[in-house]
Scaffold this active site. Structure first.
Site, mmCIF file in Angstrom:
data_model
loop_
_atom_site.group_PDB
_atom_site.id
_atom_site.type_symbol
_atom_site.label_atom_id
_atom_site.label_comp_id
_atom_site.label_asym_id
_atom_site.label_seq_id
_atom_site.Cartn_x
_atom_site.Cartn_y
_atom_site.Cartn_z
ATOM 1 N N LYS A 195 0.861 -1.191 0.000
ATOM 2 C CA LYS A 195 0.000 0.000 0.000
ATOM 3 C C LYS A 195 0.900 1.244 0.000
ATOM 4 O O LYS A 195 1.521 1.559 1.004
ATOM 5 C CB LYS A 195 -0.924 0.043 1.221
ATOM 6 N N THR A 250 6.954 7.117 13.527
ATOM 7 C CA THR A 250 7.054 6.301 14.738
ATOM 8 C C THR A 250 5.664 6.053 15.325
ATOM 9 O O THR A 250 5.350 4.954 15.795
ATOM 10 C CB THR A 250 7.994 6.998 15.735
ATOM 11 N N GLU A 270 10.849 1.058 9.633
ATOM 12 C CA GLU A 270 11.793 2.144 9.320
ATOM 13 C C GLU A 270 11.056 3.433 9.652
ATOM 14 O O GLU A 270 10.155 3.837 8.927
ATOM 15 C CB GLU A 270 12.161 2.112 7.824
ATOM 16 N N CYS A 304 13.919 11.074 6.189
ATOM 17 C CA CYS A 304 14.074 10.468 7.510
ATOM 18 C C CYS A 304 15.494 10.626 8.054
ATOM 19 O O CYS A 304 15.712 10.669 9.255
ATOM 20 C CB CYS A 304 13.689 8.999 7.449
ATOM 21 N N GLU A 401 10.301 15.418 15.481
ATOM 22 C CA GLU A 401 10.634 15.318 14.059
ATOM 23 C C GLU A 401 9.687 16.244 13.293
ATOM 24 O O GLU A 401 8.478 16.022 13.295
ATOM 25 C CB GLU A 401 10.476 13.878 13.559
HETATM 26 P P1 NAP Z 1 2.921 7.944 8.158
HETATM 27 O O1 NAP Z 1 1.884 8.946 8.394
HETATM 28 O O2 NAP Z 1 3.360 7.087 9.273
HETATM 29 O O3 NAP Z 1 2.412 7.053 6.935
HETATM 30 C C1 NAP Z 1 3.194 6.038 6.372
HETATM 31 C C2 NAP Z 1 2.291 5.052 5.685
HETATM 32 O O4 NAP Z 1 1.480 4.403 6.666
HETATM 33 C C3 NAP Z 1 1.324 5.659 4.687
HETATM 34 O O5 NAP Z 1 1.165 4.787 3.605
HETATM 35 C C4 NAP Z 1 0.063 5.781 5.506
HETATM 36 O O6 NAP Z 1 -1.108 5.863 4.746
HETATM 37 C C5 NAP Z 1 0.126 4.503 6.302
HETATM 38 N N1 NAP Z 1 -0.698 4.481 7.508
HETATM 39 C C6 NAP Z 1 -1.178 5.521 8.238
HETATM 40 N N2 NAP Z 1 -1.909 5.082 9.281
HETATM 41 C C7 NAP Z 1 -1.894 3.730 9.229
HETATM 42 C C8 NAP Z 1 -2.461 2.696 10.022
HETATM 43 N N3 NAP Z 1 -3.200 2.965 11.099
HETATM 44 N N4 NAP Z 1 -2.231 1.410 9.661
HETATM 45 C C9 NAP Z 1 -1.486 1.115 8.580
HETATM 46 N N5 NAP Z 1 -0.939 2.048 7.790
HETATM 47 C C10 NAP Z 1 -1.124 3.344 8.112
HETATM 48 O O7 NAP Z 1 4.254 8.612 7.582
HETATM 49 P P2 NAP Z 1 4.351 9.673 6.410
HETATM 50 O O8 NAP Z 1 3.822 10.957 6.905
HETATM 51 O O9 NAP Z 1 3.794 9.099 5.166
HETATM 52 O O10 NAP Z 1 5.936 9.735 6.226
HETATM 53 C C11 NAP Z 1 6.746 10.463 7.046
HETATM 54 C C12 NAP Z 1 7.386 9.604 8.121
HETATM 55 O O11 NAP Z 1 8.076 8.495 7.520
HETATM 56 C C13 NAP Z 1 8.443 10.342 8.900
HETATM 57 O O12 NAP Z 1 8.310 10.069 10.260
HETATM 58 C C14 NAP Z 1 9.752 9.760 8.366
HETATM 59 O O13 NAP Z 1 10.834 9.880 9.232
HETATM 60 C C15 NAP Z 1 9.378 8.369 8.101
HETATM 61 N N6 NAP Z 1 10.318 7.745 7.142
HETATM 62 C C16 NAP Z 1 11.242 6.852 7.614
HETATM 63 C C17 NAP Z 1 12.157 6.280 6.740
HETATM 64 C C18 NAP Z 1 13.194 5.297 7.232
HETATM 65 O O14 NAP Z 1 13.810 4.629 6.399
HETATM 66 N N7 NAP Z 1 13.424 5.167 8.522
HETATM 67 C C19 NAP Z 1 12.123 6.606 5.390
HETATM 68 C C20 NAP Z 1 11.174 7.534 4.957
HETATM 69 C C21 NAP Z 1 10.271 8.083 5.844
HETATM 70 P P3 NAP Z 1 -1.633 7.323 4.225
HETATM 71 O O15 NAP Z 1 -0.924 7.563 2.953
HETATM 72 O O16 NAP Z 1 -3.087 7.243 4.056
HETATM 73 O O17 NAP Z 1 -1.263 8.318 5.272
#
Ligand code: NAP
Ligand code: MG
Length: 499
Positions: A195, A250, A270, A304, A401
């Site tokens: 997804k 997180t 991640e 990230c 963050e």
């Molecule tokens: P996010 O809000 O956590 O969303 C990530 C993914 O999870 C999206 O596809 C989101 O869907 C989905 N999601 C949201 N709620 C969910 C739930 N209850 N159950 C299952 N899936 C769910 O993160 P983001 O805003 O897209 O990305 C930013 C974050 O990603 C930052 O914290 C960043 O540090 C982290 N990141 C980490 C890495 C790494 O390698 N460590 C790399 C890149 C990014 P939707 O699209 O509908 O929101």
């Protein structure tokens, strides 16, 4: 004439298609008929519509992935899987222009970065993993179960694919995030239901098609579009998914762990970061200053690994801050499709407002603005690269963050490494970090003591397909990239044979 009018025909044709879910090698609509709009963050315009999936679509995709795992895909030899991975890399190169344009339209990143990602990072990653299928080996074990003597028993291990993988990816770097899930899936012989982030689904869909074109059988790679709290949550909870590979915040990572508890699926995470950049007074400043600017402002800080907490020795503090501020002011802000843009928009109005509120909180708490601090009034979600000085560890923009272009600067006064290390580690995160010095002794101590999954010296975010990457502390569980990145997709079976 708008910049969009210069898009390639392949991109224009792709955008106007009706975008469903890629299940068992077919594009299908949602049972509910629901869709969502995909926006270009550089101007806010709608560029595509996508089916919004839920439990029903996830279930169909998981069933297709299970059937493929037990069926045709299980009969592929490791050499055949290698060839498929190599072919995907070739096809990515052949579709370079279209992938660049879709990635820029969807995410907003500047053209040179998109070219580097689609022309280098992604194909080279697939080629690196193309080398692995033929090298995934078990071991022979000198065991004597139940008192058997040597020659009476033969014990060995098999490394087997874990099964059906559920992957959930974020919007900040859409194609690489999907690459990180597809390549180890194919290398190990697993199957996938992915997804993508609802904000940036385009290149994931195109890559799924390229996988099919490369010879990946139907059902091995499935894409279900939709929202996190419906499609994502259904995938994380599905009883027939063996492992979840999640990249995102997180906060959502914690929800994934809870959802995965039902069938105790394996989980890799991640997650977020708040990485330190430490500049000592002996650093080569002509490299440290642009390096620190890139570390924070790369991908508009929506990264990230971003080095968002800068610790700088007081002897060079002012010079470093002025240097980074000058670099920030000189960056040409504009739509990613304009090849002269160096700094693109943030992903959404919500994200831009979030960034602005962190900056405001910092200023109220006593931080000072060295540059930036404003959203642009032009269309799109632009926010200036911003530096806050005089920050303290407990200030709101320092301990959270932000996921935007905000650098928080703290100074350190002497060469007491204990204090610098303590300050650098005073965060719940532990993803990346860098140390800038010409003193090898300082560098060697710092890299051991910074509690992050990755630390670089005189460079930041040193990513390579062969180098394991992942988070310590609340930045995650497990590693991606390299040989270690295969481990979560494999399980070990211990076998003993007597006769
Ligand atoms: P996010 O809000 O956590 O969303 C990530 C993914 O999870 C999206 O596809 C989101 O869907 C989905 N999601 C949201 N709620 C969910 C739930 N209850 N159950 C299952 N899936 C769910 O993160 P983001 O805003 O897209 O990305 C930013 C974050 O990603 C930052 O914290 C960043 O540090 C982290 N990141 C980490 C890495 C790494 O390698 N460590 C790399 C890149 C990014 P939707 O699209 O509908 O929101
Ligand atoms: Mg978008």
């Amino acid at each position: 004439m708008s910049i969009e009018s210069g898009l390639s025909t392949a991109t224009k044709d792709f955008l106007v298609r009706s975008h469903g879910h890629f299940i068992n090698g077919q594009w299908v609509a949602s049972d509910s008929g629901e869709t969502f709009a995909v926006h270009n963050p550089a101007n806010g315009e709608v560029i595509a519509h996508c089916a919004a999936g839920g439990e029903a679509e996830i279930d169909r995709a998981v069933k297709a992935a299970r059937a493929a795992f037990e069926g045709p895909w299980s009969r592929f030899t490791s050499a055949q899987r290698s060839r498929v991975l190599w072919k995907i890399a070739d096809l990515i190169e052949q579709n370079f222009q279209q992938l660049c344009e879709l990635e820029i339209l969807d995410n907003g990143l500047p053209t040179p970065l998109a070219q580097y990602v689609c022309g280098m990072v992604v194909p080279e990653f697939f080629r690196y993993y193309a080398g692995w299928p033929t090298k995934i080996e078990g071991a022979t074990i000198p065991a004597s179960p139940q008192g058997k003597l040597p020659g009476q028993v033969f014990s060995y291990t098999l490394r087997e694919p874990i099964g059906v993988v559920g992957a959930i990816t974020p919007w900040n770097s859409p194609l690489p995030m999907v690459m990180l899930k597809i390549a180890p899936t194919l290398a190990t012989g697993c199957t996938l239901v992915l997804k993508p982030a609802e904000l940036t689904p385009l290149t994931a869909m195109r890559l799924a098609e390229l996988c099919a074109e490369a010879g990946v059988p139907d059902g091995v790679i499935n894409i279900v579009n939709g929202f996190g709290d419906t499609a994502g949550a259904a995938l994380a909870a599905h009883p027939s998914v063996d492992k979840i590979a999640f990249t995102g915040s997180t906060e959502v990572g914690r929800k994934i762990i809870h959802a995965a508890a039902g069938n105790l699926k394996k989980v890799t995470l991640e997650l977020g970061g708040k990485s330190p950049v430490v500049i000592f007074d002996d650093a080569k400043l002509e490299e440290a200053i642009p390096g620190a600017a890139r570390a924070c402002f790369f991908l508009q800080g929506q990264n990230c690994m971003a080095g968002t907490r800068l610790f700088v020795h007081e002897y060079v503090h002012d010079q470093v801050v002025e240097g980074i501020a000058a670099a920030a002011r000189a960056m040409k802000i504009g739509p990613g499709l304009d090849p002269s843009s160096e700094f693109g928009p943030l992903i959404s109005a919500e994200q831009r407002n979030r960034v602005a509120s962190y900056v405001e909180a910092g200023l109220i708490e006593g931080a000072e603005l060295a540059c930036g601090g404003k959203a642009l009034s032009s269309p799109g979600y632009f926010y200036e690269p911003t530096i806050l000085t005089q920050t303290q560890p407990d200030m709101t923009p320092v301990c959270n963050e932000i996921f935007g272009p905000v650098l928080c600067v703290q100074r350190f006064g002497d060469d007491d490494l204990d204090d610098v290390v303590k300050a650098a580690n005073s965060t719940i995160y532990g993803l990346s970090g860098s140390v800038w010095t010409r003193d090898l002794g300082t560098a060697m101590q710092m890299v051991r003591r910074i509690d992050s999954g990755q630390v670089s010296v005189n460079m930041h975010a040193a990513i390579d397909p062969a180098m394991p990457f992942g988070g310590n502390k609340q930045s995650g569980w497990g590693r991606e990239f390299g040989k270690e990145g295969l481990e979560p997709y494999l399980k070990t079976k211990g076998i003993s044979i007597t006769w």
